[in-house]
Scaffold this active site. Sequence first.
Site, short mmCIF file in Angstrom:
data_model
loop_
_atom_site.label_atom_id
_atom_site.label_comp_id
_atom_site.label_asym_id
_atom_site.label_seq_id
_atom_site.Cartn_x
_atom_site.Cartn_y
_atom_site.Cartn_z
N THR A 148 30.03 17.07 32.04
CA THR A 148 30.10 17.21 33.50
C THR A 148 28.89 17.98 34.04
OG1 THR A 148 31.50 19.12 33.08
CG2 THR A 148 32.60 17.09 33.79
N THR B 65 27.42 21.60 33.05
CA THR B 65 27.43 21.62 31.58
C THR B 65 26.36 20.66 31.06
OG1 THR B 65 29.83 21.99 31.70
CG2 THR B 65 28.92 21.43 29.55
N LYS C 148 35.96 15.32 39.21
CA LYS C 148 34.81 15.04 38.34
C LYS C 148 35.24 14.17 37.18
CE LYS C 148 34.06 19.81 37.91
NZ LYS C 148 33.25 21.04 38.06
N ILE D 36 42.04 21.81 37.77
CA ILE D 36 42.95 20.66 37.67
C ILE D 36 42.47 19.69 36.59
CG2 ILE D 36 44.00 18.71 38.91
CD1 ILE D 36 44.86 21.50 39.93
N LYS E 145 47.88 16.21 23.38
CA LYS E 145 48.95 15.22 23.16
C LYS E 145 48.50 14.20 22.12
CE LYS E 145 51.56 11.49 25.31
NZ LYS E 145 52.19 10.98 26.55
N TYR F 273 63.13 72.27 28.95
CA TYR F 273 63.25 71.63 30.26
C TYR F 273 61.95 70.92 30.58
CZ TYR F 273 61.25 76.24 31.47
OH TYR F 273 60.49 77.37 31.51
N HIS G 265 46.92 73.70 34.04
CA HIS G 265 47.43 72.66 34.93
C HIS G 265 46.68 71.34 34.78
CE1 HIS G 265 50.27 75.28 36.94
NE2 HIS G 265 49.34 76.22 36.85
N GLY H 256 46.39 82.69 30.18
CA GLY H 256 47.56 81.81 30.05
C GLY H 256 47.19 80.35 29.82
N ASN I 232 38.57 63.89 42.61
CA ASN I 232 37.13 63.80 42.47
C ASN I 232 36.60 64.98 41.67
OD1 ASN I 232 36.84 61.48 44.01
ND2 ASN I 232 36.74 62.62 45.92
O1 93A Z 1 37.76 20.78 40.03
S1 93A Z 1 38.42 20.31 38.86
O2 93A Z 1 39.78 20.62 38.76
N1 93A Z 1 38.30 18.70 38.80
C1 93A Z 1 37.84 18.01 37.76
O3 93A Z 1 37.91 16.78 37.79
C2 93A Z 1 37.29 18.71 36.64
N2 93A Z 1 36.75 18.25 35.50
C3 93A Z 1 36.33 19.33 34.78
N3 93A Z 1 37.64 20.90 37.59
C4 93A Z 1 37.20 20.11 36.61
N4 93A Z 1 36.60 20.46 35.44
C5 93A Z 1 36.24 21.83 35.08
O4 93A Z 1 34.90 22.01 35.44
C6 93A Z 1 36.30 22.17 33.64
O5 93A Z 1 37.56 22.68 33.23
C7 93A Z 1 35.22 23.22 33.47
O6 93A Z 1 35.75 24.51 33.66
C8 93A Z 1 34.26 22.95 34.62
C9 93A Z 1 32.95 22.44 34.12
O7 93A Z 1 32.20 21.94 35.19
P1 93A Z 1 30.60 21.99 35.12
O8 93A Z 1 30.21 21.25 33.89
O9 93A Z 1 30.10 21.33 36.36
O10 93A Z 1 30.24 23.44 35.06
#
Ligand code: 93A
Length: 539
Positions: free
Chosen positions: A35, A38, A67, A127, A138, A234, A293, A322, A436
Amino acid sequence: SRQPIRRALISVYDKTGLEDLAAGLHAAGVEIVSTGSTAKRIAAAGVPVIEVSEVTGFAECLDGRVKTLHPRVHAGILADRRREDHRAQLQELQIEPFDLVVVNLYPFADTVASGAAEDQIVEQIDIGGPSMVRAAAKNHASVAVVVDPLRYHDVVTAAGAGGFSLAARQRLAALAFAHTAAYDTAVARWTSQQFDDDFDAASVPASPLSRTEKKLNFPPYAGLALQRLDTLRYGENAHQPAALYADSSAGPGLAQAKTLHGKAMSYNNYVDADAAVRTAFDFAQPAVAIIKHANPCGVAVGATVAEAHRSAHACDPLSAFGGVIAANRTITAEMAKTVSEIFTEVVVAPAFEEEALAILTKKKNIRLLRLPEGHRRDRVEYKQISGGMLLQASDAVDAEGDTTSGWKLVSGEAAEPEMLADLDFAWRAIRSVKSNAILLAKNQATVGIGMGQVNRLDSCRLAVQRANTLAGDGVERARGSVAASDAFFPFADGLQSLITAGVRAVVQPGGSQRDEEVISAARDAGLTMYLTGTRHFFH
Ligand code: 93A
């Protein structure tokens, strides 16, 4: 059961170790999809990378909110490679599967902790990240998922060795689900607190322990490892019943100390002895602290504990009457002789010389306490509040080693070794003074302490006034001393009162909005001033 890693999806907020990871994967022949920022970082490191928007055919939109939320990403993660129908569908849709997903999430909890505004906090609810993590977890039958930069090394190793085993992918999946669960718990706590008028903290799952909290052994559930040791006569006052408990998750410490002589320790004796021990053990050299104290009325280091005690006592002989005394070394006969001439409630130390015991046990009213073997400063501190308690790591930022090397000289000439040693001493000692706090020192001993005031100017005035009156010899001890301030000067007025009193050098955290004003007052006076960048509040 190994699943070769041919294609990886990397989307990380925390870019720690990213370059090495990308280079390592590339060297192992892995294709990298990534993304926005990154991908930029990977490309800047000279490693080939495909933008996720190229894969989806859809540009990032809504300012990054969308994204990776796209079927071309999620089908690539969720396809079960063991299933013929899944493989066929991918082919039909021309979607390439991912074998590895590396994600770390927006820093939601840190943003809340930073005091950011509601809108900013909401924006940090990740998200897309958790969706990818949960999808990959999963589908651990086919995909490995990594959420922690500490594991990147394992990832590169696995990539070069035919991929992760099924067992490894299962373990990674468990870690990943724990990670997203913890993340959502933090989001749930914040939204409930923020938006639900009937918010009941107990109804929301406990916030997960952070990595450092785990390292420090913060208890995950209510209930410390408390063991009842003793009934005290006490509490702070005679009408308050009280008792002593040990916490087996901490210590050994003062609670386990042995009374060698004298009446049973009282509640207030324990409070003061704790403050004394805390202070004395902040120094590497022989050190003595005298407490009244819960505040020091004298702290000093010396070649011997006897010398340290003489200097500490000289700071404020009036208040030392004391008092509760702690030393960080064996109490010698020489020190015992001086102590026996002063009415003292408690002496606490790791050991006592035979002769020192013989001298001090002649005094009926003194309590002598020996700290347990292996005594150490607790790493976690508790403070009760009504309905609960607060926990924090104890303030041990620079308890060991050189404190001064990180300081920044902002005014006057650099301190000569002797002055620097006094500044170092003052900066260590101030950690034990209630805020302070302003502490004046000379020759490795306190000469004036201003504590517990609700503004810094009063603490400055108090430190100067006590330095100049408590010696009882008409000497202005503030003149020529050095000063430490536990937090920044919000205005120049407090500093000015120190300058007027003849203080030669000051060490303080800095960081005030009016730093410039404060520093220029120091420069005008030719005062040596260092900024530490850390503060030592203590309440
Ligand atoms: O805004 S988001 O919830 N929507 C997305 O589709 C999404 N995809 C990846 N955030 C999203 N990410 C998060 O972006 C990743 O979890 C990571 O933390 C971050 C990386 O984004 P970049 O590469 O632009 O720094």
